[in-house]
Design a protein around this motif. Sequence first.
Motif, short mmCIF file in Angstrom:
data_model
loop_
_atom_site.label_atom_id
_atom_site.label_comp_id
_atom_site.label_asym_id
_atom_site.label_seq_id
_atom_site.Cartn_x
_atom_site.Cartn_y
_atom_site.Cartn_z
N ILE A 124 9.79 3.33 2.09
CA ILE A 124 9.53 2.52 3.28
C ILE A 124 8.75 1.27 2.90
CG2 ILE A 124 8.28 2.44 5.48
CD1 ILE A 124 8.93 5.43 5.79
N GLY A 125 7.76 1.45 2.05
CA GLY A 125 6.98 0.32 1.57
C GLY A 125 7.83 -0.68 0.81
N GLU A 141 9.49 8.40 -9.82
CA GLU A 141 10.06 8.89 -8.56
C GLU A 141 9.23 8.37 -7.40
OE1 GLU A 141 10.41 13.10 -8.64
OE2 GLU A 141 11.82 13.14 -10.32
N LEU A 142 9.90 7.88 -6.37
CA LEU A 142 9.21 7.38 -5.19
C LEU A 142 9.37 8.36 -4.03
CD1 LEU A 142 10.16 3.57 -5.17
CD2 LEU A 142 8.24 4.71 -6.29
N TRP A 191 0.83 -1.21 0.00
CA TRP A 191 0.00 0.00 0.00
C TRP A 191 0.86 1.26 0.00
CZ3 TRP A 191 -4.98 1.26 -0.71
CH2 TRP A 191 -5.39 2.55 -0.33
N LEU A 192 1.87 1.31 0.86
CA LEU A 192 2.76 2.47 0.90
C LEU A 192 3.49 2.66 -0.43
CD1 LEU A 192 4.37 2.01 4.45
CD2 LEU A 192 2.64 3.69 3.79
N LEU A 193 3.86 1.55 -1.04
CA LEU A 193 4.59 1.62 -2.29
C LEU A 193 3.71 2.05 -3.46
CD1 LEU A 193 7.26 1.14 -3.75
CD2 LEU A 193 6.73 -1.31 -3.79
N ALA A 194 2.41 1.79 -3.35
CA ALA A 194 1.49 2.08 -4.46
C ALA A 194 1.22 3.56 -4.64
CB ALA A 194 0.18 1.33 -4.25
N PHE A 195 1.18 4.32 -3.55
CA PHE A 195 0.75 5.71 -3.63
C PHE A 195 1.79 6.65 -3.04
CE2 PHE A 195 -3.15 3.12 -3.15
CZ PHE A 195 -3.73 3.40 -4.38
N GLU A 196 2.00 7.75 -3.74
CA GLU A 196 2.97 8.75 -3.27
C GLU A 196 2.58 9.27 -1.89
OE1 GLU A 196 4.98 13.01 -4.70
OE2 GLU A 196 3.48 11.99 -5.94
N ASN A 197 1.29 9.54 -1.71
CA ASN A 197 0.76 9.92 -0.40
C ASN A 197 -0.30 8.90 -0.03
OD1 ASN A 197 -0.45 10.99 1.86
ND2 ASN A 197 -0.54 13.08 1.09
N LEU A 217 -2.22 8.43 2.35
CA LEU A 217 -3.41 8.91 3.05
C LEU A 217 -4.25 9.85 2.20
CD1 LEU A 217 -1.88 9.57 6.60
CD2 LEU A 217 -3.05 7.51 5.75
N HIS A 218 -3.79 10.12 0.99
CA HIS A 218 -4.53 11.01 0.09
C HIS A 218 -4.49 10.42 -1.31
CE1 HIS A 218 -6.26 14.61 -1.62
NE2 HIS A 218 -5.24 14.72 -2.45
N ILE A 219 -5.56 9.72 -1.69
CA ILE A 219 -5.62 9.06 -2.98
C ILE A 219 -6.38 9.94 -3.96
CG2 ILE A 219 -6.23 6.94 -4.18
CD1 ILE A 219 -4.24 6.66 -1.82
N GLU A 220 -5.74 10.31 -5.06
CA GLU A 220 -6.36 11.18 -6.06
C GLU A 220 -7.31 10.37 -6.95
OE1 GLU A 220 -3.29 13.08 -8.20
OE2 GLU A 220 -2.45 14.12 -6.44
N VAL A 221 -8.31 11.08 -7.51
CA VAL A 221 -9.29 10.43 -8.37
C VAL A 221 -8.62 9.77 -9.57
CG1 VAL A 221 -11.31 10.81 -9.84
CG2 VAL A 221 -11.13 12.00 -7.64
N SER A 222 -7.57 10.42 -10.09
CA SER A 222 -6.87 9.89 -11.26
C SER A 222 -6.22 8.54 -10.97
CB SER A 222 -5.80 10.88 -11.73
OG SER A 222 -4.85 11.10 -10.71
N GLN A 223 -6.03 8.22 -9.70
CA GLN A 223 -5.41 6.96 -9.33
C GLN A 223 -6.43 5.84 -9.12
OE1 GLN A 223 -3.40 8.71 -5.87
NE2 GLN A 223 -1.45 8.12 -6.77
N VAL A 224 -7.72 6.20 -9.10
CA VAL A 224 -8.74 5.21 -8.78
C VAL A 224 -8.92 4.20 -9.90
CG1 VAL A 224 -11.20 4.87 -8.32
CG2 VAL A 224 -9.96 6.73 -7.21
N LEU A 225 -9.03 4.67 -11.17
CA LEU A 225 -9.27 3.76 -12.28
C LEU A 225 -8.15 2.73 -12.45
CD1 LEU A 225 -10.95 2.75 -14.59
CD2 LEU A 225 -9.99 4.55 -16.05
N PRO A 226 -6.87 3.16 -12.54
CA PRO A 226 -5.83 2.14 -12.63
C PRO A 226 -5.79 1.22 -11.41
CG PRO A 226 -4.86 4.31 -12.29
CD PRO A 226 -6.30 4.51 -12.63
N ALA A 227 -6.16 1.76 -10.24
CA ALA A 227 -6.19 0.93 -9.04
C ALA A 227 -7.27 -0.15 -9.16
CB ALA A 227 -6.43 1.79 -7.81
N LEU A 228 -8.46 0.23 -9.65
CA LEU A 228 -9.54 -0.73 -9.81
C LEU A 228 -9.19 -1.80 -10.85
CD1 LEU A 228 -12.71 1.57 -9.70
CD2 LEU A 228 -11.88 0.02 -7.92
#
Length: 310
Positions: free
Chosen positions: A275-276, A268-269, A139-145, A147-158
Amino acid sequence: MALERGADRTWLVALATAMWGTDALWRQPLATALPSASVVFWEHVIIVLLLAPLLPRAWRALLACGPRERIAMIAVGVGSSALATALFTTAFQVGDPVTPLVLQKLQPIFAAVASFALLRERLTARYFLFAVPSLVGAWLLAFENPLHIEVSQVLPALLALGAAALWAAGTVLGRYVSSRIPARDVTALRFSIGLPAAAVVLLLSGSPVAVGWDNAFGLVLLALIPGLIALGLYYVGLSTTPAARATLAELAFPATAAIIGVFVLGAELSATQWIGFVLVVAMVAGLGWHERVSRVKVVELPESEPSPTR
């Protein structure tokens, strides 16, 4: 053929799935140039052509099995090979090169439930000592932040999660089939069954069959390295590795993918992503070490080889 309780090939599953982590090197350029259905179709065509000498034996082995093994193999070929790969490739078209590779590896959640329901593998407390930190790291590795998931990240995540569910089912059903059919035959069956399904996806999507010779080299590399070679090694390891444990070892995939994404593809991570990364690598390495030296395994196997339904 029952699972060899003294054998441990968790390391081979991790090695094979680390090879899957090179996927982005070939799939990312192709995903930007071609529809996902075209990429998946030709990936299957190339592998089936290479495996053609093995197909008669593989199909004879499958026909000699019962209806449950046949249904399981069809589900692996259609769902885990064709449909999941199409979802995964589409995720690259709408997202960054790291997120799809990482999020789809949350499949231990799906695989743990499926391995219990279908294979009667019982998870010990030690399993969760590895699983929980691994999933937190993914989970930490998947998102830059995280605790704050942007809408643009939802579709590829699904899309990636859809691939994760199908691949988790493929791990469990593949484990079931590979305990009865040799690993090379399972590999040949997976792609030969997946090819017609990939062709249907191609036709329904209206994607072109012709992809141009300039994409041929990338398609061959995609089919060979993270495709045929990695999957062949994977099924050899899976034949003597419990599905629930194998799916944790598969987290070697996002760790390799993160390295390639950063040092080759220019991603860029953030600090939390690093940490992830460390968590995932530490848990995969720790799992392999634990299973080699400890008498108490993280997964308890049933006394006899299970049937696919309880």
